[in-house]
Design an enzyme around this catalytic site. Sequence first.
Site, PDB file in Angstrom:
ATOM      1  CD  GLU A   1      -2.396   1.405   2.770  1.00 30.31           C
ATOM      2  OE1 GLU A   1      -1.848   1.063   3.721  1.00 30.31           O
ATOM      3  OE2 GLU A   1      -3.782   1.692   2.626  1.00 30.31           O
TER       4      GLU A   1
ATOM      5  CD  GLU B   1      -6.820   2.210   6.661  1.00 29.58           C
ATOM      6  OE1 GLU B   1      -6.678   2.630   5.381  1.00 29.58           O
ATOM      7  OE2 GLU B   1      -5.989   1.457   7.280  1.00 29.58           O
TER       8      GLU B   1
HETATM    9  O1  LIG Z   1      -2.723   3.304   7.140  1.00 30.42           O
HETATM   10  C1  LIG Z   1      -3.318   2.690   6.285  1.00 30.42           C
HETATM   11  O2  LIG Z   1      -3.882   3.266   5.483  1.00 30.42           O
HETATM   12  C2  LIG Z   1      -3.145   1.192   6.379  1.00 30.42           C
HETATM   13  O3  LIG Z   1      -4.156   0.858   5.338  1.00 30.42           O
HETATM   14  C3  LIG Z   1      -2.414   0.447   7.078  1.00 30.42           C
HETATM   15  O4  LIG Z   1      -2.892  -1.042   7.090  1.00 30.42           O
HETATM   16  C4  LIG Z   1      -1.775   0.691   8.273  1.00 30.42           C
HETATM   17  O5  LIG Z   1      -1.200   1.957   8.157  1.00 30.42           O
HETATM   18 MG   LIG Z   2      -5.208   1.977   4.289  1.00 29.67          MG
END
Ligand SMILES: O=C(O)C(=O)[C@H](O)CO
Ligand SMILES: [Mg+2]
Length: 270
Positions: free
Chosen positions: A143, A246
């Site tokens: 990511e 998230e």
């Molecule tokens: O921070 C993020 O965007 C994530 O997806 C990670 O899993 C953790 O830092």
């Molecule tokens: Mg993330």
Amino acid sequence: MPRFAANLSMLYPELAFLDRFDAAAKDGFEGVEYLFPYDFPAAEIAARLQANGLQQVLFNAPPGHWEAGERGLACLPGRENEFREGIARALDYAAALDCPRVHVMAGLMPSGLSREMLEATYIHNLRWAAGEARKTGRDLLIEPINTRDMPGFFLNRQDHAHAIVAAVGEPHLKVQMDLYHCQIVEGDVAMKVREYLPTGRVGHLQIAGVPTRNEPDMGELYHPYLFGVIDEVSAACGWDGWVGCEYRPARGAVVNGTTDGLGWLRALRG
Ligand SMILES: O=C(O)C(=O)[C@H](O)CO
Ligand SMILES: [Mg+2]
């Protein structure tokens, strides 16, 4: 409408971790993701998933010493053994939780080492790890993360992540495309969704309002438009991944704070 997963590291902060599964299911989520399961026996988490009819869609491999500030080991020369132990542990949990994908964080750039050396270590480690994941039929994800939230993080851009995936050359390594980080670092998010989703190399999406990382109906990105783009591109290319929610609820760690903030999702559900 995309398939949304609740990120249990950020949502429902007023509840104990294991109680967040129940809360997410009550809010209509069918999938969950979070950072780390390792403080709990896998069987205990699996029981929560099963009791609530939830799918585990993503979690992270061990990141090194998180409390000491480490954010992954994958690009760090000299930490290869620890990296491999972490991948083995993550894949054990993934099997027990029937989770198809694991996020492997790149790590923070140590001073005094060249980018070239970190990149070579990263590719070498990921090639081994993706091979292990392939044996179990699961995907590993990398990511790009913005350096305002995570100063010094090695992987920041979508094009870099896709170049790494190409260099590793393992179909079980994919990109976790977090549109929050993408907007902060690069912008032009809708066009990047159109560019990268059809490549078959995006394993997961994540969203949050920008810049405060609260609900997606707050901030500078207009998510209803982006959800339409995701739906349109998915229908055209067959992408069938999840979109992780998230974000930190703007109401904070108060009772029903997350649920009250889900008006954006209720509006989509109609
Ligand atoms: O921070 C993020 O965007 C994530 O997806 C990670 O899993 C953790 O830092
Ligand atoms: Mg993330």
